[in-house]
Motif scaffolding. Structure first.
Motif, PDB file in Angstrom:
ATOM      1  N   TYR A 105     -45.397  20.937  -1.456  1.00  0.00           N
ATOM      2  CA  TYR A 105     -45.087  22.262  -0.929  1.00  0.00           C
ATOM      3  C   TYR A 105     -46.158  22.728   0.046  1.00  0.00           C
ATOM      4  O   TYR A 105     -47.280  22.214   0.051  1.00  0.00           O
ATOM      5  CB  TYR A 105     -44.943  23.259  -2.085  1.00  0.00           C
ATOM      6  CG  TYR A 105     -43.801  22.906  -3.000  1.00  0.00           C
ATOM      7  CD1 TYR A 105     -42.496  23.111  -2.604  1.00  0.00           C
ATOM      8  CD2 TYR A 105     -44.025  22.339  -4.253  1.00  0.00           C
ATOM      9  CE1 TYR A 105     -41.429  22.767  -3.410  1.00  0.00           C
ATOM     10  CE2 TYR A 105     -42.962  21.999  -5.079  1.00  0.00           C
ATOM     11  CZ  TYR A 105     -41.676  22.220  -4.656  1.00  0.00           C
ATOM     12  OH  TYR A 105     -40.630  21.875  -5.463  1.00  0.00           O
ATOM     13  N   ASP A 106     -45.817  23.707   0.857  1.00  0.00           N
ATOM     14  CA  ASP A 106     -46.698  24.260   1.894  1.00  0.00           C
ATOM     15  C   ASP A 106     -47.186  23.160   2.836  1.00  0.00           C
ATOM     16  O   ASP A 106     -48.360  23.126   3.211  1.00  0.00           O
ATOM     17  CB  ASP A 106     -47.888  25.010   1.284  1.00  0.00           C
ATOM     18  CG  ASP A 106     -47.443  26.258   0.547  1.00  0.00           C
ATOM     19  OD1 ASP A 106     -46.555  26.958   1.070  1.00  0.00           O
ATOM     20  OD2 ASP A 106     -47.974  26.527  -0.554  1.00  0.00           O
ATOM     21  N   ALA A 107     -46.309  22.253   3.194  1.00  0.00           N
ATOM     22  CA  ALA A 107     -46.666  21.132   4.077  1.00  0.00           C
ATOM     23  C   ALA A 107     -45.842  21.234   5.352  1.00  0.00           C
ATOM     24  O   ALA A 107     -44.621  21.134   5.314  1.00  0.00           O
ATOM     25  CB  ALA A 107     -46.402  19.804   3.383  1.00  0.00           C
ATOM     26  N   ARG A 108     -46.502  21.423   6.471  1.00  0.00           N
ATOM     27  CA  ARG A 108     -45.821  21.465   7.774  1.00  0.00           C
ATOM     28  C   ARG A 108     -46.164  20.188   8.532  1.00  0.00           C
ATOM     29  O   ARG A 108     -47.320  19.778   8.585  1.00  0.00           O
ATOM     30  CB  ARG A 108     -46.263  22.673   8.580  1.00  0.00           C
ATOM     31  CG  ARG A 108     -45.724  23.957   8.012  1.00  0.00           C
ATOM     32  CD  ARG A 108     -45.747  25.030   9.080  1.00  0.00           C
ATOM     33  NE  ARG A 108     -45.094  26.220   8.595  1.00  0.00           N
ATOM     34  CZ  ARG A 108     -43.816  26.498   8.806  1.00  0.00           C
ATOM     35  NH1 ARG A 108     -43.066  25.683   9.500  1.00  0.00           N
ATOM     36  NH2 ARG A 108     -43.293  27.599   8.340  1.00  0.00           N
ATOM     37  N   VAL A 109     -45.166  19.567   9.126  1.00  0.00           N
ATOM     38  CA  VAL A 109     -45.358  18.329   9.882  1.00  0.00           C
ATOM     39  C   VAL A 109     -45.533  18.702  11.343  1.00  0.00           C
ATOM     40  O   VAL A 109     -44.684  19.341  11.943  1.00  0.00           O
ATOM     41  CB  VAL A 109     -44.148  17.388   9.711  1.00  0.00           C
ATOM     42  CG1 VAL A 109     -44.318  16.140  10.547  1.00  0.00           C
ATOM     43  CG2 VAL A 109     -43.961  17.042   8.249  1.00  0.00           C
ATOM     44  N   SER A 110     -46.683  18.310  11.911  1.00  0.00           N
ATOM     45  CA  SER A 110     -46.919  18.591  13.330  1.00  0.00           C
ATOM     46  C   SER A 110     -46.812  17.333  14.177  1.00  0.00           C
ATOM     47  O   SER A 110     -46.503  17.406  15.360  1.00  0.00           O
ATOM     48  CB  SER A 110     -48.293  19.235  13.518  1.00  0.00           C
ATOM     49  OG  SER A 110     -49.298  18.368  13.060  1.00  0.00           O
ATOM     50  N   GLN A 111     -47.062  16.166  13.594  1.00  0.00           N
ATOM     51  CA  GLN A 111     -46.990  14.922  14.350  1.00  0.00           C
ATOM     52  C   GLN A 111     -46.766  13.763  13.390  1.00  0.00           C
ATOM     53  O   GLN A 111     -47.312  13.754  12.286  1.00  0.00           O
ATOM     54  CB  GLN A 111     -48.285  14.696  15.124  1.00  0.00           C
ATOM     55  CG  GLN A 111     -48.249  13.496  16.019  1.00  0.00           C
ATOM     56  CD  GLN A 111     -49.560  13.333  16.796  1.00  0.00           C
ATOM     57  OE1 GLN A 111     -50.508  14.071  16.579  1.00  0.00           O
ATOM     58  NE2 GLN A 111     -49.594  12.373  17.679  1.00  0.00           N
ATOM     59  N   VAL A 112     -45.986  12.785  13.823  1.00  0.00           N
ATOM     60  CA  VAL A 112     -45.730  11.588  13.023  1.00  0.00           C
ATOM     61  C   VAL A 112     -46.145  10.381  13.846  1.00  0.00           C
ATOM     62  O   VAL A 112     -45.703  10.215  14.978  1.00  0.00           O
ATOM     63  CB  VAL A 112     -44.237  11.479  12.641  1.00  0.00           C
ATOM     64  CG1 VAL A 112     -43.975  10.201  11.879  1.00  0.00           C
ATOM     65  CG2 VAL A 112     -43.806  12.684  11.835  1.00  0.00           C
ATOM     66  N   THR A 113     -47.023   9.548  13.300  1.00  0.00           N
ATOM     67  CA  THR A 113     -47.450   8.320  13.979  1.00  0.00           C
ATOM     68  C   THR A 113     -47.419   7.168  12.983  1.00  0.00           C
ATOM     69  O   THR A 113     -47.478   7.374  11.778  1.00  0.00           O
ATOM     70  CB  THR A 113     -48.881   8.459  14.548  1.00  0.00           C
ATOM     71  OG1 THR A 113     -49.775   8.759  13.470  1.00  0.00           O
ATOM     72  CG2 THR A 113     -48.958   9.548  15.597  1.00  0.00           C
ATOM     73  N   ILE A 171     -41.119  14.197  -0.394  1.00  0.00           N
ATOM     74  CA  ILE A 171     -40.388  15.271   0.274  1.00  0.00           C
ATOM     75  C   ILE A 171     -41.394  16.341   0.669  1.00  0.00           C
ATOM     76  O   ILE A 171     -42.191  16.781  -0.164  1.00  0.00           O
ATOM     77  CB  ILE A 171     -39.311  15.863  -0.652  1.00  0.00           C
ATOM     78  CG1 ILE A 171     -38.310  14.789  -1.042  1.00  0.00           C
ATOM     79  CG2 ILE A 171     -38.620  17.041   0.009  1.00  0.00           C
ATOM     80  CD1 ILE A 171     -37.327  15.219  -2.105  1.00  0.00           C
ATOM     81  N   LEU A 172     -41.367  16.739   1.925  1.00  0.00           N
ATOM     82  CA  LEU A 172     -42.273  17.778   2.415  1.00  0.00           C
ATOM     83  C   LEU A 172     -41.497  19.072   2.586  1.00  0.00           C
ATOM     84  O   LEU A 172     -40.465  19.097   3.252  1.00  0.00           O
ATOM     85  CB  LEU A 172     -42.900  17.357   3.744  1.00  0.00           C
ATOM     86  CG  LEU A 172     -43.615  16.014   3.754  1.00  0.00           C
ATOM     87  CD1 LEU A 172     -44.118  15.686   5.148  1.00  0.00           C
ATOM     88  CD2 LEU A 172     -44.761  16.012   2.762  1.00  0.00           C
ATOM     89  N   GLU A 173     -41.990  20.143   1.984  1.00  0.00           N
ATOM     90  CA  GLU A 173     -41.364  21.459   2.080  1.00  0.00           C
ATOM     91  C   GLU A 173     -42.368  22.414   2.702  1.00  0.00           C
ATOM     92  O   GLU A 173     -43.513  22.503   2.262  1.00  0.00           O
ATOM     93  CB  GLU A 173     -40.951  21.942   0.694  1.00  0.00           C
ATOM     94  CG  GLU A 173     -40.452  23.364   0.608  1.00  0.00           C
ATOM     95  CD  GLU A 173     -39.145  23.592   1.330  1.00  0.00           C
ATOM     96  OE1 GLU A 173     -39.120  24.469   2.209  1.00  0.00           O
ATOM     97  OE2 GLU A 173     -38.171  22.911   1.022  1.00  0.00           O
ATOM     98  N   ALA A 174     -41.945  23.098   3.759  1.00  0.00           N
ATOM     99  CA  ALA A 174     -42.848  24.002   4.473  1.00  0.00           C
ATOM    100  C   ALA A 174     -43.199  25.242   3.653  1.00  0.00           C
ATOM    101  O   ALA A 174     -44.245  25.843   3.851  1.00  0.00           O
ATOM    102  CB  ALA A 174     -42.234  24.432   5.796  1.00  0.00           C
ATOM    103  N   GLY A 175     -42.344  25.616   2.725  1.00  0.00           N
ATOM    104  CA  GLY A 175     -42.571  26.828   1.936  1.00  0.00           C
ATOM    105  C   GLY A 175     -43.205  26.533   0.593  1.00  0.00           C
ATOM    106  O   GLY A 175     -43.474  25.384   0.245  1.00  0.00           O
ATOM    107  N   PRO A 176     -43.420  27.590  -0.204  1.00  0.00           N
ATOM    108  CA  PRO A 176     -44.084  27.420  -1.502  1.00  0.00           C
ATOM    109  C   PRO A 176     -43.155  26.954  -2.631  1.00  0.00           C
ATOM    110  O   PRO A 176     -43.626  26.658  -3.727  1.00  0.00           O
ATOM    111  CB  PRO A 176     -44.620  28.821  -1.796  1.00  0.00           C
ATOM    112  CG  PRO A 176     -43.688  29.740  -1.086  1.00  0.00           C
ATOM    113  CD  PRO A 176     -43.241  28.990   0.140  1.00  0.00           C
TER     114      PRO A 176
END
Length: 197
Positions: free
Chosen positions: A106-114, A22-27
């Motif tokens: 945490y603190d993970a932002r997704v910019s591209q998925v390949t 699970i990727l969460e953009a926040g802390p």
């Protein structure tokens, strides 16, 4: 992925023995609820008292609890208010993620998925199957105009647009008196028979 849905998905994947992350953009879990809603009150009800002891029915009435086998992880234990505060949701999501030991980055932002090179299509990937015209699903020729969804063929040769333009009959309720029916008929528009194709 919003935090509540991600937590439910994580516990479901954990139960089935699937690999997930699970990727969460926040802390922390529920970063969205630290800012929104601005008025700090959720619009989903917190129905603590349902008048029954049936846990299944109580969970159906509870709009905020996540699915878990642990009865201590119900949102009704975090707030007494009918419309709870957003800060209660943040605290609940953090406790839920810790208790279920979810794999969250945490603190993970997704910019591209390949897709990794050399890997084939995933099972059930619709984009990998060709459609009857030989094109990849989801793509169309750039030279052709887009087809309206209502013009697609029906199994007996009619189009959806044809089915939408059938005359509509209004049925009166069975307990309606004849004078009420006459009044309703007089209010109906006069030119409502069949629409032109």
């Amino acid at each position: 992925m919003p935090a509540p849905r991600a937590c439910n998905w994580g516990t479901s994947s954990e139960r089935r023995g699937r690999s997930y992350s699970i990727l969460e953009a926040g802390p922390a879990p529920g970063t969205f609820f630290r800012t929104f809603p601005r008025h700090r009150q959720l619009i989903s009800i917190n129905k603590r008292y349902t008048g029954t002891d049936d846990p299944e029915l109580n969970l159906r009435m509870d709009w905020n609890s996540l699915l878990s086998d642990d009865p201590a992880l119900l949102f009704t234990r975090y707030s007494d208010r009918y419309f709870p505060e957003a800060d209660d949701m943040v605290r609940y999501l953090a406790d839920f993620a810790a208790a279920c030991d979810l794999r969250v980055t945490y603190d993970a932002r997704v910019s591209q998925v390949t897709r990794a090179p050399g890997t084939g299509p995933l099972p059930g990937d619709r984009r990998a199957r060709p459609d009857p015209r030989g094109q990849a699903a989801g793509r169309r020729d750039r030279g052709q105009p887009a087809q309206h969804p209502a013009d697609t063929g029906h199994r007996d040769g009619r189009t959806l647009r044809h089915l939408l333009h059938r005359p509509v009959r209004i049925r009166e309720p069975s307990g309606c008196s004849s004078s009420a029916r006459a009044t309703r008929r007089s209010r109906r528009p006069t030119a409502w028979s069949r629409r032109p194709r």
